[in-house]
Design an enzyme around this catalytic site. Structure first.
Site, PDB file in Angstrom:
ATOM      1  N   GLY A 230       0.823  -1.207   0.000  1.00  0.00           N
ATOM      2  CA  GLY A 230       0.000   0.000   0.000  1.00  0.00           C
ATOM      3  C   GLY A 230       0.858   1.258   0.000  1.00  0.00           C
ATOM      4  O   GLY A 230       1.860   1.338  -0.724  1.00  0.00           O
ATOM      5  N   GLY A 233       4.826   1.162   0.165  1.00  0.00           N
ATOM      6  CA  GLY A 233       5.707   0.743  -0.910  1.00  0.00           C
ATOM      7  C   GLY A 233       5.534  -0.700  -1.313  1.00  0.00           C
ATOM      8  O   GLY A 233       4.425  -1.232  -1.355  1.00  0.00           O
ATOM      9  N   GLY A 259      -2.261  -0.620  -8.035  1.00  0.00           N
ATOM     10  CA  GLY A 259      -1.669  -1.938  -8.194  1.00  0.00           C
ATOM     11  C   GLY A 259      -1.456  -2.304  -9.650  1.00  0.00           C
ATOM     12  O   GLY A 259      -0.449  -2.941 -10.002  1.00  0.00           O
ATOM     13  N   ASP A 260      -2.384  -1.906 -10.524  1.00  0.00           N
ATOM     14  CA  ASP A 260      -2.239  -2.192 -11.948  1.00  0.00           C
ATOM     15  C   ASP A 260      -1.069  -1.417 -12.545  1.00  0.00           C
ATOM     16  O   ASP A 260      -0.341  -1.933 -13.404  1.00  0.00           O
ATOM     17  CB  ASP A 260      -3.532  -1.840 -12.687  1.00  0.00           C
ATOM     18  CG  ASP A 260      -4.731  -2.594 -12.133  1.00  0.00           C
ATOM     19  OD1 ASP A 260      -4.536  -3.697 -11.594  1.00  0.00           O
ATOM     20  OD2 ASP A 260      -5.854  -2.067 -12.221  1.00  0.00           O
TER      21      ASP A 260
END
Length: 320
Positions: A230, A233, A259-260
């Site tokens: 998150g 890092g 995240g993508d």
């Protein structure tokens, strides 16, 4: 080219409201629609980085038609302010069912996003066979493949393991980004890299310590693990070492596509054969830049450049 697989594509709809409050009526100040699903978001970021991509998966119904039209507009050079520097080729497989929607509600007062995800259409056996035929052909030209997101109804839980084995047979490296039982089954097929978040990694291994859990995931079959932490890092554990990358500062905004964007950074580093710490730094910088973008699949280039120059990467003891 880089191939991204999104079996459960989505039409991403984002509503912006002045303040999100339960049990009240809200006046929406802005609505945006984008082609969505994790692999499509990854492809858009890769294209912005200059990589040619092909997207495949399933698409159908009215929302599927809108998704393909929006994807065509993004993929066309000169097609607006987010026109891709790299290409995006649509190799999605039509199905009888209707592509799902994902609804994001952005609270302008706090910057927080509330996400509502529909389950997706049922995929029939003939539709799956058509997809697999196309997947085999696409692997012949792919430099890497990303297998992303949830599985739609009707697709076996071991599907990602099957797709990883097909890629291995074609000599194509794989990145797996999913959760739950599909992640567990997929790891057993020995993907080159998996990218769970801390909760997904804990669910897989039973350990809440990210470094220990990532090492456990490697023992279960993953050749390398990039664990998203998150705003703190990302942790990378490989056969060659382990590293932790920390963004220069915490950023508020829309975390939906962070995240993508990180997956796109890891994939671009893979095909460019960058050192592992550089891949990790790129992933964290892109993740931070995606938080500052209004919708998933985009990132703020200025924030990316600034973050990449200041991401701190530290080495852990060897990942035995």
């Amino acid at each position: 080219m880089i191939l991204t697989v999104t079996l459960n594509t989505a039409l991403d709809v984002t509503y912006r409201v002045p303040e999100l409050r339960p049990h009240t009526t809200h006046r929406v100040t802005e609505v945006t629609e984008r082609p969505g699903g994790k692999g499509l978001n990854v492809a858009r970021v890769l294209a912005a980085l200059g990589h040619d991509t092909v997207v495949t998966g399933f698409v159908g119904g009215v929302t599927g038609a809108v998704l393909r039209q929006l994807l065509a507009e993004i993929a066309t050079p000169g097609g607006g302010p987010e026109a891709a520097r790299g290409t995006i080729t649509d190799a999605l497989v039509p199905i009888a069912g209707t592509t799902r929607r994902t609804i994001g509600v952005v609270d302008s007062a706090t910057g927080d996003t509330t996400q509502l995800n529909e389950p997706g259409p049922i995929v029939t056996t003939p539709e799956w066979s058509t997809f697999m035929d196309g997947y085999g052909r696409l692997l012949r030209e792919a430099s890497a493949v990303a297998l992303c997101g949830s599985l739609p109804p009707g697709v076996p839980v071991g599907t990602y393991a099957q797709l990883i084995r097909e890629a291995h047979a074609a000599g194509v490296p794989t990145l797996l980004d999913t959760s739950g039982e599909p992640l567990r089954r997929g790891i057993a097929a020995r993907p080159h890299l998996v990218k769970p978040n801390a909760d997904e990694l804990a669910g897989l291994t039973g350990s809440t310590d990210p470094l220990r859990a990532a090492r456990d995931a490697r023992r279960r079959g993953a050749r390398a693990v990039a664990a998203s932490l998150g705003p703190d890092g990302m942790l990378m554990v490989t056969a060659h070492g382990a590293w932790r990358a920390t963004p220069p500062r915490r950023l508020t905004g829309n975390p939906t596509g962070a995240g993508d964007a990180a997956v796109a950074g890891l994939l671009s580093g893979l095909v460019e054969e960058a050192p592992w710490p550089d891949r990790l730094a790129r992933a964290v910088a892109l993740s931070a830049a995606a938080v500052r973008a209004p919708v998933a699949g985009e990132f703020d280039p200025t924030v990316y450049d600034e973050a990449l120059a200041r991401v701190e990467v530290t080495e852990h003891p060897a990942a035995a």
